[in-house]
Design a protein around this motif. Structure first.
Motif, PDB file in Angstrom:
ATOM      1  N   ARG A 105       0.796  -1.114   0.018  1.00  0.00           N
ATOM      2  CA  ARG A 105       0.094   0.073   0.052  1.00  0.00           C
ATOM      3  C   ARG A 105       0.664   1.360   0.030  1.00  0.00           C
ATOM      4  O   ARG A 105       0.610   2.220  -0.603  1.00  0.00           O
ATOM      5  N   ILE A 106       2.125   1.400   0.717  1.00  0.00           N
ATOM      6  CA  ILE A 106       2.799   2.293   0.902  1.00  0.00           C
ATOM      7  C   ILE A 106       3.246   2.604  -0.625  1.00  0.00           C
ATOM      8  O   ILE A 106       3.614   3.888  -1.015  1.00  0.00           O
ATOM      9  N   CYS A 107       4.027   1.393  -1.118  1.00  0.00           N
ATOM     10  CA  CYS A 107       4.591   1.641  -2.502  1.00  0.00           C
ATOM     11  C   CYS A 107       3.608   2.213  -3.529  1.00  0.00           C
ATOM     12  O   CYS A 107       3.744   2.915  -4.372  1.00  0.00           O
ATOM     13  N   GLN A 108       2.443   1.799  -3.350  1.00  0.00           N
ATOM     14  CA  GLN A 108       1.339   2.330  -4.337  1.00  0.00           C
ATOM     15  C   GLN A 108       1.055   3.755  -4.077  1.00  0.00           C
ATOM     16  O   GLN A 108       0.661   4.538  -5.011  1.00  0.00           O
ATOM     17  N   ASN A 109       1.324   4.041  -2.877  1.00  0.00           N
ATOM     18  CA  ASN A 109       0.876   5.753  -2.506  1.00  0.00           C
ATOM     19  C   ASN A 109       1.557   6.448  -2.733  1.00  0.00           C
ATOM     20  O   ASN A 109       1.505   7.874  -2.695  1.00  0.00           O
ATOM     21  N   ILE A 110       2.661   6.222  -2.765  1.00  0.00           N
ATOM     22  CA  ILE A 110       4.004   7.039  -3.130  1.00  0.00           C
ATOM     23  C   ILE A 110       3.774   8.002  -4.418  1.00  0.00           C
ATOM     24  O   ILE A 110       3.923   9.018  -4.344  1.00  0.00           O
ATOM     25  N   ASN A 129      -2.310   5.583   3.738  1.00  0.00           N
ATOM     26  CA  ASN A 129      -3.934   5.939   3.341  1.00  0.00           C
ATOM     27  C   ASN A 129      -3.988   6.969   2.299  1.00  0.00           C
ATOM     28  O   ASN A 129      -5.227   7.248   1.998  1.00  0.00           O
ATOM     29  N   ALA A 130      -2.789   7.332   2.037  1.00  0.00           N
ATOM     30  CA  ALA A 130      -2.682   8.456   0.948  1.00  0.00           C
ATOM     31  C   ALA A 130      -3.412   9.812   1.368  1.00  0.00           C
ATOM     32  O   ALA A 130      -3.992  10.128   0.501  1.00  0.00           O
ATOM     33  N   GLN A 131      -3.492  10.018   2.580  1.00  0.00           N
ATOM     34  CA  GLN A 131      -4.070  11.175   3.088  1.00  0.00           C
ATOM     35  C   GLN A 131      -3.370  12.284   3.818  1.00  0.00           C
ATOM     36  O   GLN A 131      -2.182  11.742   4.379  1.00  0.00           O
ATOM     37  N   LEU A 184       3.373  12.003  -4.859  1.00  0.00           N
ATOM     38  CA  LEU A 184       4.172  12.915  -5.823  1.00  0.00           C
ATOM     39  C   LEU A 184       3.397  13.556  -6.486  1.00  0.00           C
ATOM     40  O   LEU A 184       3.611  14.856  -6.944  1.00  0.00           O
ATOM     41  N   GLU A 185       1.937  13.186  -7.022  1.00  0.00           N
ATOM     42  CA  GLU A 185       1.259  13.828  -7.966  1.00  0.00           C
ATOM     43  C   GLU A 185       0.542  14.863  -7.145  1.00  0.00           C
ATOM     44  O   GLU A 185       0.468  16.181  -7.886  1.00  0.00           O
ATOM     45  N   ARG A 186       0.339  14.613  -6.140  1.00  0.00           N
ATOM     46  CA  ARG A 186      -0.622  15.763  -5.325  1.00  0.00           C
ATOM     47  C   ARG A 186       0.446  16.783  -4.837  1.00  0.00           C
ATOM     48  O   ARG A 186       0.002  18.056  -4.822  1.00  0.00           O
ATOM     49  N   ILE A 187       1.504  16.613  -4.664  1.00  0.00           N
ATOM     50  CA  ILE A 187       2.493  17.469  -4.167  1.00  0.00           C
ATOM     51  C   ILE A 187       2.859  18.389  -5.451  1.00  0.00           C
ATOM     52  O   ILE A 187       3.048  19.737  -5.080  1.00  0.00           O
ATOM     53  N   GLU A 188       3.120  17.767  -6.526  1.00  0.00           N
ATOM     54  CA  GLU A 188       3.262  18.664  -7.660  1.00  0.00           C
ATOM     55  C   GLU A 188       2.146  19.461  -8.203  1.00  0.00           C
ATOM     56  O   GLU A 188       2.263  20.533  -8.458  1.00  0.00           O
ATOM     57  N   ASP A 189       0.943  18.989  -7.931  1.00  0.00           N
ATOM     58  CA  ASP A 189      -0.364  19.840  -8.075  1.00  0.00           C
ATOM     59  C   ASP A 189      -0.348  20.859  -7.208  1.00  0.00           C
ATOM     60  O   ASP A 189      -0.538  22.161  -7.234  1.00  0.00           O
ATOM     61  N   PHE A 190      -0.106  20.617  -5.912  1.00  0.00           N
ATOM     62  CA  PHE A 190       0.117  21.711  -4.793  1.00  0.00           C
ATOM     63  C   PHE A 190       1.152  22.506  -4.823  1.00  0.00           C
ATOM     64  O   PHE A 190       0.732  23.756  -4.822  1.00  0.00           O
ATOM     65  N   ARG A 191       2.271  22.365  -5.575  1.00  0.00           N
ATOM     66  CA  ARG A 191       3.219  23.161  -5.800  1.00  0.00           C
ATOM     67  C   ARG A 191       2.752  24.295  -6.889  1.00  0.00           C
ATOM     68  O   ARG A 191       3.046  25.413  -6.808  1.00  0.00           O
ATOM     69  N   ARG A 192       2.113  23.613  -7.725  1.00  0.00           N
ATOM     70  CA  ARG A 192       1.627  24.661  -9.116  1.00  0.00           C
ATOM     71  C   ARG A 192       0.542  25.564  -8.526  1.00  0.00           C
ATOM     72  O   ARG A 192       0.484  26.704  -8.547  1.00  0.00           O
ATOM     73  N   LYS A 193      -0.295  25.016  -7.403  1.00  0.00           N
ATOM     74  CA  LYS A 193      -1.326  25.507  -7.079  1.00  0.00           C
ATOM     75  C   LYS A 193      -1.093  26.877  -5.997  1.00  0.00           C
ATOM     76  O   LYS A 193      -1.583  27.923  -5.989  1.00  0.00           O
TER      77      LYS A 193
END
Length: 196
Positions: free
Chosen positions: A13-18, A122-124, A22-31
């Motif tokens: 689960r951890i490997c799947q959520n990394i 939990n990807a949260q 990273l996608e969320r952080i990239e979106d976060f950085r842009r916004k």
């Protein structure tokens, strides 16, 4: 090669959520127009609250921030990664407040500090209410320093070790008296001569 099916599932689960993180952080950085990011960033301060080198002899309080993001608007987000299952834990909040105290001394002109816990399994990400520099300086800094002093006084007469579920993950097991005791399992004494 993990010890149990539960550990294997958690690792998967951890490997799947990394990548999700990273996608969320990239979106976060842009916004948020993140100007700088800090990964595994080491901070330290002396007993007066002045920033110092992490390994300096006068370092009174140290911390390693898993991830920090400085926004273009003067806000600073500090994120701590947790690989365990999501749960409410006051000690985690205290850990993040300690990071806010350390960060305030190093990062000048911060308008707000936002603390978050990233539950990898939990990807949260749970975010706390933003903190203003005055609140960190007037409320959190004295609290953190008082906790350090209380911890030092609590072990003045010698360490008091309490075993818990966290012991297996502790970085201080090599110097912990309780861990030293647990290392040595009792052995059978040789039977007396003439007995079997």
């Amino acid at each position: 090669e993990l010890a149990s099916k539960d550990q294997e599932d958690r690792h998967r689960r951890i490997c799947q959520n990394i990548p999700v993180f990273l996608e969320r952080i990239e979106d976060f950085r842009r916004k948020r127009h993140v100007g700088r990011q800090f990964i595994e960033h080491r901070l330290a301060m002396d007993s007066e609250g002045t920033p110092t080198a992490f390994y300096a002899g006068n370092a009174y309080y140290r911390g390693v921030i898993d991830a920090g993001y400085r926004y273009g608007d003067g806000c600073l987000a500090l994120i701590d990664h947790k690989t365990g299952m999501r749960h409410d834990n006051a000690k985690i909040v205290e850990q993040l407040e300690g990071y806010a105290v350390l960060a305030l001394g190093v990062f000048r002109n911060v308008r707000k500090v936002i603390l978050g816990i990233h539950w990898i399994t939990n990807a949260q990400v749970d975010w706390a209410q933003p903190l203003h520099p005055e609140q960190i300086a007037e409320e959190l800094r004295p609290k953190v320093l008082a906790n350090i002093e209380a911890a030092a006084l609590a072990v003045a007469d010698g360490p008091r070790c309490i075993e818990s579920a966290w012991c297996e993950r502790c970085s201080y097991r090599s110097v912990c008296p309780q861990a030293q005791l647990a290392r040595f399992e009792p052995i059978d004494v040789d039977p007396e001569p003439g007995t079997s």
